[in-house]
Design a protein around this motif. Structure first.
Motif, PDB file in Angstrom:
ATOM      1  N   MET A 168       0.850  -1.193   0.000  1.00  0.00           N
ATOM      2  CA  MET A 168       0.000   0.000   0.000  1.00  0.00           C
ATOM      3  C   MET A 168       0.885   1.242   0.000  1.00  0.00           C
ATOM      4  N   ASN A 169       0.714   2.109  -0.975  1.00  0.00           N
ATOM      5  CA  ASN A 169       1.430   3.374  -1.072  1.00  0.00           C
ATOM      6  C   ASN A 169       0.504   4.504  -0.621  1.00  0.00           C
ATOM      7  N   ILE A 170       0.957   5.269   0.375  1.00  0.00           N
ATOM      8  CA  ILE A 170       0.107   6.318   0.943  1.00  0.00           C
ATOM      9  C   ILE A 170       0.838   7.650   0.919  1.00  0.00           C
ATOM     10  N   ILE A 171       0.154   8.683   0.448  1.00  0.00           N
ATOM     11  CA  ILE A 171       0.661  10.051   0.561  1.00  0.00           C
ATOM     12  C   ILE A 171      -0.117  10.760   1.671  1.00  0.00           C
ATOM     13  N   PHE A 172       0.619  11.305   2.632  1.00  0.00           N
ATOM     14  CA  PHE A 172       0.045  12.203   3.631  1.00  0.00           C
ATOM     15  C   PHE A 172       0.448  13.613   3.221  1.00  0.00           C
ATOM     16  N   THR A 173      -0.506  14.509   3.103  1.00  0.00           N
ATOM     17  CA  THR A 173      -0.186  15.876   2.714  1.00  0.00           C
ATOM     18  C   THR A 173      -0.738  16.852   3.747  1.00  0.00           C
ATOM     19  N   CYS A 174       0.124  17.751   4.207  1.00  0.00           N
ATOM     20  CA  CYS A 174      -0.234  18.629   5.327  1.00  0.00           C
ATOM     21  C   CYS A 174       0.820  19.715   5.442  1.00  0.00           C
ATOM     22  N   GLY A 175       0.553  20.689   6.289  1.00  0.00           N
ATOM     23  CA  GLY A 175       1.566  21.696   6.537  1.00  0.00           C
ATOM     24  C   GLY A 175       1.061  22.879   7.322  1.00  0.00           C
ATOM     25  N   GLY A 176       2.004  23.707   7.723  1.00  0.00           N
ATOM     26  CA  GLY A 176       1.662  24.967   8.378  1.00  0.00           C
ATOM     27  C   GLY A 176       1.799  24.949   9.882  1.00  0.00           C
ATOM     28  N   ASP A 205       2.909  10.692 -10.277  1.00  0.00           N
ATOM     29  CA  ASP A 205       3.430   9.799 -11.308  1.00  0.00           C
ATOM     30  C   ASP A 205       4.573   8.934 -10.767  1.00  0.00           C
ATOM     31  N   SER A 206       5.428   9.544  -9.955  1.00  0.00           N
ATOM     32  CA  SER A 206       6.596   8.835  -9.441  1.00  0.00           C
ATOM     33  C   SER A 206       6.250   7.865  -8.316  1.00  0.00           C
ATOM     34  N   PHE A 207       5.398   8.304  -7.371  1.00  0.00           N
ATOM     35  CA  PHE A 207       5.121   7.497  -6.172  1.00  0.00           C
ATOM     36  C   PHE A 207       3.989   6.497  -6.372  1.00  0.00           C
ATOM     37  N   LYS A 208       3.049   6.826  -7.242  1.00  0.00           N
ATOM     38  CA  LYS A 208       1.900   5.957  -7.536  1.00  0.00           C
ATOM     39  C   LYS A 208       1.119   5.585  -6.265  1.00  0.00           C
ATOM     40  N   ILE A 221      -7.795   8.985  -7.806  1.00  0.00           N
ATOM     41  CA  ILE A 221      -7.114   8.256  -6.740  1.00  0.00           C
ATOM     42  C   ILE A 221      -7.950   8.410  -5.469  1.00  0.00           C
ATOM     43  N   PRO A 222      -8.189   7.350  -4.712  1.00  0.00           N
ATOM     44  CA  PRO A 222      -8.973   7.477  -3.473  1.00  0.00           C
ATOM     45  C   PRO A 222      -8.351   8.514  -2.535  1.00  0.00           C
TER      46      PRO A 222
END
Length: 376
Positions: free
Chosen positions: A1-9, A93-96, A120-121
């Motif tokens: 399972m490949n997961i991106i977490f996106t956050c900041g600040g 594209d790179s991480f999928k 993408i979900p």
């Protein structure tokens, strides 16, 4: 399972994502995890320190007042967004990724926007009672909207997407032992009041706490730990001296720049006085503490007061607006509550009932559901 977490600040956006990412690591060790944040945000320090890979995008906020300076700033922001969207595509594209989850901040918008466009979900976690701008921009497109407060479900067009999951906090807040914490802090048998206004400190509120400290030093009815924040530490000790308060003569008052051992201090406390950031309130409820909340008026959409009013409506907190707050009023409230054991007990129980100790697990379950759906 490949997961991106996106956050900041802010830490309130970043730390929940880190907590869930650690749970993913533990539960599915073969998973690949990537964080995406702003190139100049505190995530560039916090995320690598926890051992996670981080990609960054160039992002900035929008200024609402139409001044010439702000118009120029907003044009630059629009250019940054266009560039960040192109970079988001390259990252995807790179991480999928199988799943993308955003936990707040402007930096979360580019990846969530491109992820939804590419089917993408996706899920977004909103810590505050009202959605921030980044959440508003993607709420109609993501698959799941995860909220801290169940009461905020009505803020979204499609309530069927909304799941109340609370907000992840360090487990030390949940499992702290009051007697052990008090012993470690070397406290006597008097109650402990804890106050703080954030890592920088709020000048006007620190002035009110200075008045509060002067009053308590007259007979020291309780122990008090106050964090001034970095800015407050520069002037507050001198202000108290000018007010005739010698803190070295008052051992029950412990004024610090920061409270580095917050889970320990929170466990030992009886009453907490603070702002109403979502992360702060989650730590207070996880610890099951009565609180007096003075929301910051200097936040978008007055979201801190709306956060605080939810605790107040459930009987977990007393709320004072900043313009109506004084050191004298705070002192009267604290001494009144400490003298009313039944109310204190009820507030503590109400706070504990609001806590969601398995918040990270709930978010993890949604991630797994979306990933499995994607595979099928």
């Amino acid at each position: 399972m490949n997961i991106i977490f996106t956050c900041g600040g802010t830490g309130g956006h970043i730390n929940p994502a880190i907590a869930v990412a650690k749970l993913v690591q533990k539960s599915r060790p073969q998973s690949k995890i990537l964080f995406v944040g702003a190139e100049d945000g505190m995530e560039t320090d916090l995320v690598p320190r926890e051992g996670f890979d981080l990609e960054t995008v160039k992002i900035s906020n929008f200024q609402r007042k139409p001044t010439p300076k702000n118009i120029v700033h907003n044009i630059k922001t629009a250019v940054n967004i266009a560039g960040s969207l192109r970079k988001a595509d390259k990252i995807i594209d790179s991480f999928k990724p199988d799943v993308i989850i955003g936990t707040g901040g402007y930096a979360s918008f580019p990846i969530l926007n491109r992820g939804t466009a590419r089917r993408i979900p996706t899920a977004v976690h909103e810590a505050n009672a009202v959605p921030g701008l980044a959440t508003k921009l993607v709420a109609d497109k993501v698959d799941r909207i995860l909220v801290n407060f169940a009461e905020s479900a009505g803020s979204y067009k499609d309530p069927s997407k909304v799941i109340a999951v609370g907000m992840p906090v360090k487990e030390e807040f949940v499992f702290g032992n009051k007697d052990e914490a008090r012993a470690r802090l070397g406290l006597d048998d008097k109650p402990l009041v804890v106050s703080y206004w954030g890592s920088l400190g709020a000048r006007e509120m620190n002035k009110k706490i200075a008045d509060f400290i002067k009053l308590e030093c007259e007979n020291e009815p309780f122990n008090h730990i106050h964090a001034t924040g970095s800015f407050g530490w520069r002037w507050m000790p001198d202000r108290l001296k000018d007010m005739g308060v010698d803190l070295s003569a008052h051992k029950r008052v412990d004024m610090r720049e920061y409270i580095y051992d917050m889970p320990l201090v929170m466990a030992a406390s009886d009453i907490v006085i603070s702002r109403a950031g979502a992360s702060t309130l989650s730590e207070i409820t996880a610890s099951g503490k009565a609180s007096i909340i003075v929301p910051s008026p200097n936040v978008t959409g007055n979201h801190q007061e709306k956060n605080a009013r939810i605790l107040e409506s459930r009987g977990a907190a007393k709320v004072i607006t900043e313009d109506g707050c004084t050191g004298e009023l705070l002192f009267e409230l604290v001494t009144g509550l400490l003298g009313d054991k039944e109310t204190m007990k009820a507030m503590s129980l109400a706070a504990a009932e609001m806590s969601v100790p398995d918040s990270a697990s709930r978010i993890y379950s949604v991630i797994c559901e979306l990933a499995d759906k994607n595979e099928n």
